[in-house]
Motif scaffolding. Structure first.
Motif, PDB file in Angstrom:
ATOM      1  N   LEU A  12       0.842  -1.195   0.000  1.00 34.33           N
ATOM      2  CA  LEU A  12       0.000   0.000   0.000  1.00 34.33           C
ATOM      3  C   LEU A  12       0.882   1.251   0.000  1.00 34.33           C
ATOM      4  CD1 LEU A  12      -3.066  -0.057   0.049  1.00 34.33           C
ATOM      5  CD2 LEU A  12      -3.004   0.369   2.504  1.00 34.33           C
ATOM      6  N   GLY A  13       1.980   1.193   0.752  1.00 32.80           N
ATOM      7  CA  GLY A  13       2.917   2.316   0.800  1.00 32.80           C
ATOM      8  C   GLY A  13       3.536   2.567  -0.570  1.00 32.80           C
ATOM      9  N   LEU A  14       3.935   1.473  -1.229  1.00 27.16           N
ATOM     10  CA  LEU A  14       4.512   1.600  -2.560  1.00 27.16           C
ATOM     11  C   LEU A  14       3.460   2.147  -3.530  1.00 27.16           C
ATOM     12  CD1 LEU A  14       7.119   0.995  -4.080  1.00 27.16           C
ATOM     13  CD2 LEU A  14       6.234  -1.274  -4.607  1.00 27.16           C
ATOM     14  N   GLY A  15       2.235   1.618  -3.386  1.00 20.92           N
ATOM     15  CA  GLY A  15       1.137   2.098  -4.215  1.00 20.92           C
ATOM     16  C   GLY A  15       0.902   3.586  -3.999  1.00 20.92           C
ATOM     17  N   ALA A  16       1.046   4.032  -2.739  1.00 27.54           N
ATOM     18  CA  ALA A  16       0.879   5.452  -2.420  1.00 27.54           C
ATOM     19  C   ALA A  16       1.901   6.282  -3.190  1.00 27.54           C
ATOM     20  CB  ALA A  16       1.035   5.675  -0.923  1.00 27.54           C
ATOM     21  N   LEU A  17       3.122   5.755  -3.241  1.00 26.94           N
ATOM     22  CA  LEU A  17       4.195   6.436  -3.966  1.00 26.94           C
ATOM     23  C   LEU A  17       3.853   6.523  -5.458  1.00 26.94           C
ATOM     24  CD1 LEU A  17       6.718   7.543  -2.770  1.00 26.94           C
ATOM     25  CD2 LEU A  17       7.854   5.374  -3.173  1.00 26.94           C
ATOM     26  N   TYR A  18       3.404   5.394  -5.997  1.00 23.17           N
ATOM     27  CA  TYR A  18       3.007   5.391  -7.413  1.00 23.17           C
ATOM     28  C   TYR A  18       1.900   6.402  -7.653  1.00 23.17           C
ATOM     29  CZ  TYR A  18       5.562   0.979  -7.959  1.00 23.17           C
ATOM     30  OH  TYR A  18       6.528   0.018  -8.003  1.00 23.17           O
ATOM     31  N   PHE A  19       0.972   6.453  -6.716  1.00 27.45           N
ATOM     32  CA  PHE A  19      -0.151   7.361  -6.918  1.00 27.45           C
ATOM     33  C   PHE A  19       0.316   8.815  -6.956  1.00 27.45           C
ATOM     34  CE2 PHE A  19      -3.416  10.228  -5.273  1.00 27.45           C
ATOM     35  CZ  PHE A  19      -4.359  10.070  -6.280  1.00 27.45           C
ATOM     36  N   LEU A  20       1.294   9.152  -6.101  1.00 25.43           N
ATOM     37  CA  LEU A  20       1.767  10.534  -6.074  1.00 25.43           C
ATOM     38  C   LEU A  20       2.354  10.934  -7.429  1.00 25.43           C
ATOM     39  CD1 LEU A  20       3.291  10.712  -2.491  1.00 25.43           C
ATOM     40  CD2 LEU A  20       1.234  11.840  -3.342  1.00 25.43           C
ATOM     41  N   VAL A  21       2.924   9.983  -8.133  1.00 25.54           N
ATOM     42  CA  VAL A  21       3.441  10.282  -9.472  1.00 25.54           C
ATOM     43  C   VAL A  21       2.311  10.201 -10.508  1.00 25.54           C
ATOM     44  CG1 VAL A  21       5.215   9.722 -11.164  1.00 25.54           C
ATOM     45  CG2 VAL A  21       5.614   9.248  -8.760  1.00 25.54           C
ATOM     46  N   ALA A  22       1.526   9.123 -10.403  1.00 21.10           N
ATOM     47  CA  ALA A  22       0.531   8.837 -11.439  1.00 21.10           C
ATOM     48  C   ALA A  22      -0.613   9.854 -11.447  1.00 21.10           C
ATOM     49  CB  ALA A  22      -0.028   7.431 -11.249  1.00 21.10           C
ATOM     50  N   SER A  23      -0.951  10.401 -10.286  1.00 22.27           N
ATOM     51  CA  SER A  23      -2.066  11.350 -10.244  1.00 22.27           C
ATOM     52  C   SER A  23      -1.787  12.535 -11.168  1.00 22.27           C
ATOM     53  CB  SER A  23      -2.298  11.825  -8.811  1.00 22.27           C
ATOM     54  OG  SER A  23      -1.104  12.338  -8.263  1.00 22.27           O
ATOM     55  N   GLY A  24      -0.572  13.075 -11.075  1.00 21.21           N
ATOM     56  CA  GLY A  24      -0.225  14.207 -11.931  1.00 21.21           C
ATOM     57  C   GLY A  24      -0.182  13.817 -13.394  1.00 21.21           C
ATOM     58  N   LEU A  25       0.450  12.663 -13.665  1.00 20.20           N
ATOM     59  CA  LEU A  25       0.528  12.188 -15.053  1.00 20.20           C
ATOM     60  C   LEU A  25      -0.859  12.072 -15.663  1.00 20.20           C
ATOM     61  CD1 LEU A  25       3.003   9.175 -15.037  1.00 20.20           C
ATOM     62  CD2 LEU A  25       3.304  11.385 -16.150  1.00 20.20           C
ATOM     63  N   SER A  26      -1.767  11.494 -14.871  1.00 22.32           N
ATOM     64  CA  SER A  26      -3.097  11.214 -15.368  1.00 22.32           C
ATOM     65  C   SER A  26      -3.882  12.512 -15.606  1.00 22.32           C
ATOM     66  CB  SER A  26      -3.813  10.323 -14.360  1.00 22.32           C
ATOM     67  OG  SER A  26      -4.882   9.679 -14.970  1.00 22.32           O
ATOM     68  N   LEU A  27      -3.770  13.428 -14.661  1.00 21.67           N
ATOM     69  CA  LEU A  27      -4.459  14.722 -14.820  1.00 21.67           C
ATOM     70  C   LEU A  27      -3.933  15.466 -16.040  1.00 21.67           C
ATOM     71  CD1 LEU A  27      -4.829  16.520 -11.372  1.00 21.67           C
ATOM     72  CD2 LEU A  27      -6.627  15.851 -12.963  1.00 21.67           C
ATOM     73  N   ILE A  28      -2.622  15.503 -16.163  1.00 20.44           N
ATOM     74  CA  ILE A  28      -2.003  16.226 -17.277  1.00 20.44           C
ATOM     75  C   ILE A  28      -2.414  15.591 -18.602  1.00 20.44           C
ATOM     76  CG2 ILE A  28       0.196  16.718 -18.411  1.00 20.44           C
ATOM     77  CD1 ILE A  28       1.408  17.001 -15.585  1.00 20.44           C
ATOM     78  N   TYR A  29      -2.356  14.248 -18.639  1.00 20.91           N
ATOM     79  CA  TYR A  29      -2.752  13.594 -19.879  1.00 20.91           C
ATOM     80  C   TYR A  29      -4.227  13.827 -20.166  1.00 20.91           C
ATOM     81  CZ  TYR A  29      -3.573  10.467 -23.628  1.00 20.91           C
ATOM     82  OH  TYR A  29      -3.922   9.991 -24.850  1.00 20.91           O
ATOM     83  N   GLY A  30      -5.033  13.679 -19.119  1.00 23.08           N
ATOM     84  CA  GLY A  30      -6.472  13.809 -19.309  1.00 23.08           C
ATOM     85  C   GLY A  30      -6.859  15.154 -19.884  1.00 23.08           C
ATOM     86  N   LEU A  31      -6.257  16.205 -19.355  1.00 24.54           N
ATOM     87  CA  LEU A  31      -6.639  17.543 -19.809  1.00 24.54           C
ATOM     88  C   LEU A  31      -5.939  17.930 -21.101  1.00 24.54           C
ATOM     89  CD1 LEU A  31      -8.249  20.102 -19.125  1.00 24.54           C
ATOM     90  CD2 LEU A  31      -6.199  20.997 -18.048  1.00 24.54           C
ATOM     91  N   MET A  32      -4.662  17.588 -21.215  1.00 20.75           N
ATOM     92  CA  MET A  32      -3.853  18.164 -22.291  1.00 20.75           C
ATOM     93  C   MET A  32      -3.424  17.162 -23.341  1.00 20.75           C
ATOM     94  SD  MET A  32      -1.435  20.345 -19.731  1.00 20.75           S
ATOM     95  CE  MET A  32      -0.467  21.062 -21.057  1.00 20.75           C
ATOM     96  N   GLY A  33      -3.602  15.874 -23.086  1.00 19.52           N
ATOM     97  CA  GLY A  33      -3.143  14.875 -24.039  1.00 19.52           C
ATOM     98  C   GLY A  33      -1.635  14.767 -24.080  1.00 19.52           C
ATOM     99  N   VAL A  34      -0.962  15.236 -23.030  1.00 18.20           N
ATOM    100  CA  VAL A  34       0.495  15.203 -23.010  1.00 18.20           C
ATOM    101  C   VAL A  34       0.981  14.114 -22.066  1.00 18.20           C
ATOM    102  CG1 VAL A  34       2.577  16.474 -22.413  1.00 18.20           C
ATOM    103  CG2 VAL A  34       0.650  17.663 -23.410  1.00 18.20           C
ATOM    104  N   LEU A  35       1.856  13.257 -22.567  1.00 23.71           N
ATOM    105  CA  LEU A  35       2.514  12.300 -21.706  1.00 23.71           C
ATOM    106  C   LEU A  35       3.779  12.971 -21.194  1.00 23.71           C
ATOM    107  CD1 LEU A  35       2.902   9.441 -20.640  1.00 23.71           C
ATOM    108  CD2 LEU A  35       4.119   8.923 -22.728  1.00 23.71           C
ATOM    109  N   ASN A  36       3.848  13.191 -19.890  1.00 27.68           N
ATOM    110  CA  ASN A  36       4.955  13.976 -19.365  1.00 27.68           C
ATOM    111  C   ASN A  36       6.113  13.108 -18.895  1.00 27.68           C
ATOM    112  OD1 ASN A  36       6.558  15.950 -18.334  1.00 27.68           O
ATOM    113  ND2 ASN A  36       5.394  16.177 -16.451  1.00 27.68           N
TER     114      ASN A  36
END
Lengths: 293, 241, 366
Positions: A12-36
């Motif tokens: 769960l801790g590792l997943g939390a870490l992934y989420f901290l990265v993935a949340s931004g990636l997902s938001l950015i992609y969702g809105l802008m279509g950019v893979l950062n």
């Protein structure tokens, strides 16, 4: 039993870490279509900022620890906002070139970090409590896991609240669905781009400082190695879906821990999971087929 | 007669490298409804989207005497252009209230009472997600998003497409109300609705203007209507998409 | 448009022109080991020295690899972040076969390429369930899994230490520093072969469909052709060519390290293709030479005394070749969308081509 609990919480801790990265990636992609691709660098930069601060203030004090979290998040936010303003914005709507620019940025920044801090791990110090363990259902859980899980939960709540209760949040939610229509309502959607980059950078910077405590050190490649799993998480969760990213982060983190412990093949199992999801649901768990004219 | 609110001069547009509108010129009168007609696929929707800068375009477009053809979409809209897109394009994941709140342009948002009066249903369903509404209700949201602001002109694309006859009348009545205060450029397949609302018609064929004139002059001439629009005035064929 | 510009366009547009250019290029490249050409600042020494030939051969290998990536990205518009995987399959495959079996080099190379084809077929079929950015991420994930496998299974791959070339079954004329020029010629031959395959594919019916799919997938579907099949075919061919380049890389370097499997290599490949000019065959080759030579020269610069004496603000960036290359890459994307090839073409024909390059990039997305 205690092993299962330990693996679950650590996962769960590792997943939390992934989420901290993935949340931004997902938001950015969702809105802008950019893979950062440079997202990992925001994380690494945040981690080094935290490292430098605790080194100067003495890492074993709580105020220094909290200050390093705040500084890491702030540095991540500023780096991300500048990236959007100076590089991404110039290539408005040219998504492949935007991806290429972030690729260049990630190459350049990782090399720069190596130049400044060297390629060897820089070990971090933390308040003694973080390194101790707490008994939970018979398992001795390292305390830093709880901090990680709590921080990721707070970030998730914070982003959800931001999206639900602010005007920018409204614009972002609408823009993820149909960006052209948002501009056709008279809204300059580009301002929201800077905002999502800053949000993503904040989460990544915070994640960087926490990752440095999870692994015990910072290295120039810290962000890059987490980024690949974050990519997998965003594809599994469905590109652009925050909830999908949260679910997939937990699933991937926990699965990886168990597979690593019992068979030593955590990374491969994650890739197999990705292949399986693609075969069954190419759009991811919560992804919608992107409708674009 | 006052100067036209919108002057389109040699407008061309491309989608993915393909020419979809070619050197189109027409005007939208300062009052009343101007209908943009033509068979399926002649570029009516593309013309509207080009006016808004939603697709790559070239040519001259003047809104109330000022050029807008170089402006980005949001600036054009901020100058008082209300847009009701084809297929409604409501934000399905947002509530009705959020859809409207998003559309409000600060001081321009003087139309809340009008919207509440025209579409009482939307007030009742304010908290419901727009995606869960019926097609007719979604169309009301889409029109309401334009009417909630004070506009210089409205661009309305196929507002009755795929709606039940009863709802078509509601929509037409709402548009008639709006047309009393703001000029409208209307794309519409349903010729009864055109007859009801439009004062002037502009007919496109293969991306070019082939006919311009008063609405009655076209719609009363069965032969001309059939030739230009490929339909009879009495019963028009439903768009299959 | 001026008359000379028209003439240049008519000439470069002729069907035989690429072959003529290749003959000239290969001819010049083939005699280099026999001459003493020295370009100070670009080459480390005269062209007949093994050290120089080693570097030039590396340029040739990367040219072949970049051409295979051009086929994938430039021609078919598939943005893969995992192309290094197939290069690594080539390098490790031939290395392991030479070490563990009695196969002679040629047979080991053929077997490896066949193996890579099978791997590409399986992974490509899964990756192509998605398109655009998702495809990029998925290919990256598979390549990363490959990288993990290589690092974890040290008993066969040598792990972090890397794998050495076992020369028992390698013909004598390819072994040893003094025979570098033979390996160089081998690399040149492979580059020509890859070039011919790429041209053949691009001019075949399948290649035309691949281009059409990049431009407008729906229209191709309407014609009753499954874009999936064509994309998979392109993917497999490009992967097999990458594997072939990998086998030669292994022979040239007398071994390989896990870096051949890393995402960094794919990113370098992307830099090469974009630097050279997306969609231009010659761009891939020019880009590969520019990148490889630049990387080598910048590494030499980084360890020079002149740089070491500089203050930190200058010393740190200058001592990191990847920082300079990454920055250069960003500048090219921002200001030279057609890369080197686009700039040359623009200068030669007086025609604006940056727009074409830009459209190509956008098409790759769909």
């Amino acid at each position: 039993m205690s092993t299962v609990v330990l693996l679950a919480v650590t996962g769960l801790g590792l997943g939390a870490l992934y989420f901290l990265v993935a949340s931004g990636l997902s938001l950015i992609y969702g809105l802008m279509g950019v893979l950062n691709f440079a997202h990992g660098s925001f994380l690494t930069l945040g981690a080094f900022a935290g490292f430098e601060l605790t080194r100067r203030l003495g890492g074993d004090s709580w105020p220094a620890f909290v200050a390093s979290l705040v500084l890491g998040a702030a540095v991540g936010a500023v780096a991300a906002a500048l990236t959007e303003l100076l590089l991404i914005r110039r290539l408005y709507e040219r998504h492949i070139e935007q991806v290429l620019v972030t690729v260049g940025l990630s190459l350049a920044t990782v090399a720069l970090f190596e130049g400044i801090w060297g390629s060897d791990p820089s070990y971090v110090t933390a308040p003694a409590w973080l390194g101790e363990t707490t008994q939970l259902l018979g398992a001795r859980i390292p305390n830093d896991r709880f901090v990680l899980i709590g921080a990721a939960a707070l970030v998730l709540l914070g982003i959800v609240a931001f999206l639900r209760f602010t005007r920018f949040g409204l614009i972002i939610r609408a823009g993820v669905e149909n960006r052209a229509m948002v501009t056709a309502l008279g809204i300059d959607v580009r301002r929201a781009f800077t905002v999502v980059f800053a949000i993503g950078g904040t989460a990544a910077g915070l994640g960087g400082v926490l990752a440095s405590h999870y692994f015990g050190y910072v290295s120039p490649h810290l962000g890059g190695s987490l980024l690949i799993f974050a990519f997998i998480v965003t594809v599994i969760g469905g590109l652009g879906s925050l909830a999908g990213a949260a679910i997939a982060s937990v699933a991937v983190g926990v699965l990886q821990q168990f597979a690593n412990f019992y068979w030593g093949v955590g990374d491969l199992v994650v890739v197999l999971l990705l292949a399986g999801v693609l075969l069954l649901r190419p759009a991811g768990i919560l992804g919608k087929k992107k409708v674009q004219a | 007669m006052t100067a036209p609110v919108l002057v389109v001069d040699g407008l061309s547009a491309r989608i993915a490298g393909q020419q979809v509108v070619e050197e189109v010129s027409f005007e939208v009168a300062a009052t009343g409804v101007t209908a943009l007609l033509g068979r399926n696929g002649v570029g009516k929707t593309s013309t509207i989207r080009a006016l808004l800068g939603l697709i790559e375009r070239a040519g001259r477009v003047e809104l109330a005497g000022e050029r807008i053809d170089q402006l980005p979409t949001h600036r054009i809209v901020q100058r008082g252009v209300g847009y009701v897109p084809e297929d409604r394009e409501v934000f399905a994941g947002l509530t009705v209230a959020e859809n409207l709140r998003l559309a409000e342009r600060g001081a321009d948002a003087t139309g809340r009472d009008l919207v509440a009066e025209l579409f009482p249903e939307l007030v009742q369903r304010a908290g419901q997600s727009a995606g869960s509404l019926s097609g007719g209700q979604q169309q009301m949201v889409s029109i309401a998003r334009a009417l909630v602001n004070r506009n210089v002109v409205l661009l309305i694309d196929e507002p009755t497409k795929g709606l039940a006859p009863l709802i078509v009348q509601d929509v037409a009545a709402a548009l008639a109300r709006a047309a009393a205060t703001v000029p409208i450029l209307l794309v519409e397949q349903n010729l009864q609705v055109v007859r009801q609302l439009a004062d002037t018609v502009v007919v496109l064929e293969s991306g070019r203007v082939v006919h311009r004139g008063p609405a009655a002059g076209l719609l009363d001439d069965d032969a001309l209507t059939t030739r230009l629009l490929g339909v009879h005035t009495e019963r028009e064929t439903e768009d299959g998409r | 448009m001026s008359a000379p510009a028209t003439r240049i366009r008519r000439l470069t547009g002729a069907a035989w022109f690429p072959f003529a250019l290749m003959v000239v290029f290969a001819g010049v490249a083939a005699v280099l080991p026999l001459l003493a050409i020295d370009i100070p600042g670009v080459l480390p020494g005269p062209s007949y020295l093994p050290g120089t030939l080693q570097l030039l051969a590396l340029c040739l290998v990367f040219s072949a690899l970049a051409l295979s990536y051009h086929l994938l990205f430039g021609t078919a518009g598939m943005l893969s972040f995992g192309h290094a995987l197939y290069f690594a399959v080539g390098a490790y495959g031939v290395g392991i076969l030479l070490q563990r079996t009695e196969l002679p080099l040629a047979a080991a190379i053929a077997t490896t390429v066949a193996l890579a084809t099978v791997v590409a077929l399986a992974l490509g079929a899964v990756s192509l369930r998605v398109a655009g950015i998702s495809f990029a991420m998925v290919t990256l994930a598979f390549a990363q899994a490959g990288s993990v496998l290589v690092r974890r299974n040290a008993w066969i791959t040598g792990g972090e230490e890397g794998l050495r070339l076992d020369t028992d079954n390698v013909p004598d004329f390819l072994v040893g520093v003094l025979n570098t020029r033979n390996v160089y010629w081998l690399a040149l031959a492979v580059l020509v072969l890859v070039f011919l395959v790429v041209i053949w594919f691009e001019r075949s019916r399948a290649g035309h469909v691949a281009v059409a799919t990049r431009e407008n997938e729906t229209r191709v579907r309407v014609l009753g052709i499954r874009p999936f099949t064509i994309k998979l075919m392109t993917f497999v061919i490009a992967s097999a060519l990458a594997a072939l380049s990998g086998t030669i890389y292994f022979v040239l370097q007398s071994g390989t390290t896990p870096r051949a499997t890393s995402a960094d290599l794919t990113l370098s490949l992307l830099v090469i293709v974009v630097l050279g000019g997306v969609g231009a065959r010659w761009g891939a080759i020019v880009g590969a030479f520019a990148y490889t030579l630049l990387d080598q020269r910048l590494t030499a610069l980084a360890s020079s005394d002149a740089v070491a004496a500089l203050p930190d603000v200058l010393r740190i960036p200058l001592s990191e070749p990847l920082f300079l290359l990454g920055t250069l890459f960003i500048l090219v994307v921002l200001f030279l969308p057609g890369g080197i090839a686009g700039t040359v073409r623009r200068a030669a024909t007086g025609r604006r081509t940056s727009r074409d390059a830009r459209e190509r990039l956008e098409e790759a997305e769909r």
